[in-house]
Design an enzyme around this catalytic site. Structure first.
Site, PDB file in Angstrom:
ATOM      1  N   CYS A 112       0.807  -1.226   0.000  1.00 27.13           N
ATOM      2  CA  CYS A 112       0.000   0.000   0.000  1.00 27.13           C
ATOM      3  C   CYS A 112       0.836   1.271   0.000  1.00 27.13           C
ATOM      4  CB  CYS A 112      -0.959  -0.005   1.192  1.00 27.13           C
ATOM      5  SG  CYS A 112      -1.990  -1.490   1.274  1.00 27.13           S
ATOM      6  N   HIS A 257      -3.498   6.899   1.945  1.00 25.74           N
ATOM      7  CA  HIS A 257      -3.919   5.587   1.452  1.00 25.74           C
ATOM      8  C   HIS A 257      -5.317   5.297   1.965  1.00 25.74           C
ATOM      9  CE1 HIS A 257      -4.293   1.388   0.756  1.00 25.74           C
ATOM     10  NE2 HIS A 257      -4.065   1.042   1.998  1.00 25.74           N
ATOM     11  N   ASN A 287     -10.202  -0.347  -0.602  1.00 24.77           N
ATOM     12  CA  ASN A 287      -8.755  -0.305  -0.444  1.00 24.77           C
ATOM     13  C   ASN A 287      -8.119  -0.916  -1.693  1.00 24.77           C
ATOM     14  OD1 ASN A 287      -6.064  -0.867   0.165  1.00 24.77           O
ATOM     15  ND2 ASN A 287      -6.479  -1.496   2.276  1.00 24.77           N
TER      16      ASN A 287
END
Length: 330
Positions: A112, A257, A287
């Site tokens: 990520c 993020h 996500n």
């Protein structure tokens, strides 16, 4: 030393939008359960698209905004943990699709945080004179590594790609970057797709790592990752602000993020900044790991939210464990 600016952003998303109600038909969950815990209401899931397809869409949009041609690209970096193939790598497949014959290409794996790590690498190439124009892409098809019977993970993630074009410039657009890693805690978020299997190794067919059962699906210790994010993200943002001489109050937008709305809200409180300054699209995209920050930036650019002279902080955190933050001037 040459300056570096981000000249264009782009995003590529699968056509299929999967809502929380859709997921409730295949796993024991509900819209209320997911949205109140994460802020996610839907995500895009690849059915016919490949990662290369999504990266091409994102790359072409970023290149069009930056007004660069494929032949102008000196460097292509794709940040991903879900490439279409182990070989050739995702960046070379993207190079072929774009016809970027002059580019050096490689992939980068930092989960990520991948986009920030890749952006940091690209700006070093440019500052060092090894490149003038770089294409940085964060892209994932996480749906192919999820256990779709596990409601603790399958409801969180989505597929997509985001891209940015970095160019040498007389003015400075990337004011500062900080990154970090903690491999000692890395197994809190892991995916063990392939094991050693050759004629010389006897195997039981199952891998045990630190007495923890693992499988071919993504594994996550949610509470540990949540605690890690709340600790490292404010610190990394504070570090990049200190390095550049700015304060949180000077920043126009924070683009973190997109993992969980509770994380974004908690970071805002710790930085004493209004949540209104935190751009959010996880409610629509979920996500998307390395893709989440560039997808968000591309959306902001398309909506006209990025004005010349604005200061934007981006911050990533996730598997590795890894984290990073950057201060960008539009």
């Amino acid at each position: 030393m040459a300056g570096v600016k981000i000249s264009g952003y782009g995003a590529g998303l699968p056509k299929l939008a999967v809502t929380n109600d859709d997921l409730a038909q295949i796993v024991d969950t509900s819209d209320e359960w997911i949205s109140t815990r994460t802020g996610i209401r839907e995500r895009r899931i690849a059915v016919d698209e490949t990662l290369t397809d999504l990266c091409v869409e994102a790359a072409k949009a970023a290149m069009a905004q930056a007004e660069v041609m494929a032949k102008d690209l000196d460097l292509i970096i794709v940040a991903t943990v879900t490439a279409d193939l182990p070989l050739p790598n995702a960046s070379c497949m993207l190079q072929r699709a774009l016809g970027a014959v002059n580019a050096t290409c490689f992939d980068l794996s930092a989960a990520c945080s991948g986009f920030i790590f890749a952006m940091n690498t690209a700006q070093m190439y440019i500052r060092g004179g090894a490149a003038k124009t770089a294409l940085v892409v964060g892209g994932e098809i996480l749906s192919k590594i999820l256990d779709w019977t596990d409601r603790s993970t399958c409801v969180l993630f989505g597929d997509g790609a985001g891209a940015a074009v970095l160019t040498a410039s007389e003015t400075e657009g990337i004011l500062g970057i900080t990154t970090g890693s903690d491999g000692a805690k890395g197994m809190a978020l892991n995916f063990m797709e392939r094991e050693i299997a050759n004629p010389f190794k006897k195997t039981s067919g199952k891998i045990d790592v630190d007495d923890m059962d693992v499988s071919r699906f993504l594994y996550m210790e949610g509470p540990e990752i949540f605690k890690f994010a709340l600790t490292k993200v404010p610190v990394s943002i504070s570090e990049v602000l200190k390095k550049t001489g700015y304060k949180a109050a000077d920043i126009d937008y924070f683009v973190l993020h997109q993992a969980n709305y509770r994380i974004l809200s908690s970071v805002a409180k710790r930085l004493h900044v209004s949540e209104d300054k935190f751009y959010v699209n996880l409610d629509r995209c979920g996500n998307t790991s390395a893709a989440s920050i560039p997808i968000a930036m591309a959306e902001m650019s398309r909506r006209g939210l990025l004005k010349k002279g604005m200061k934007i902080v981006i911050a990533g955190f996730g598997g590795g464990l890894t984290w990073g933050a950057a201060l960008i001037e539009v």
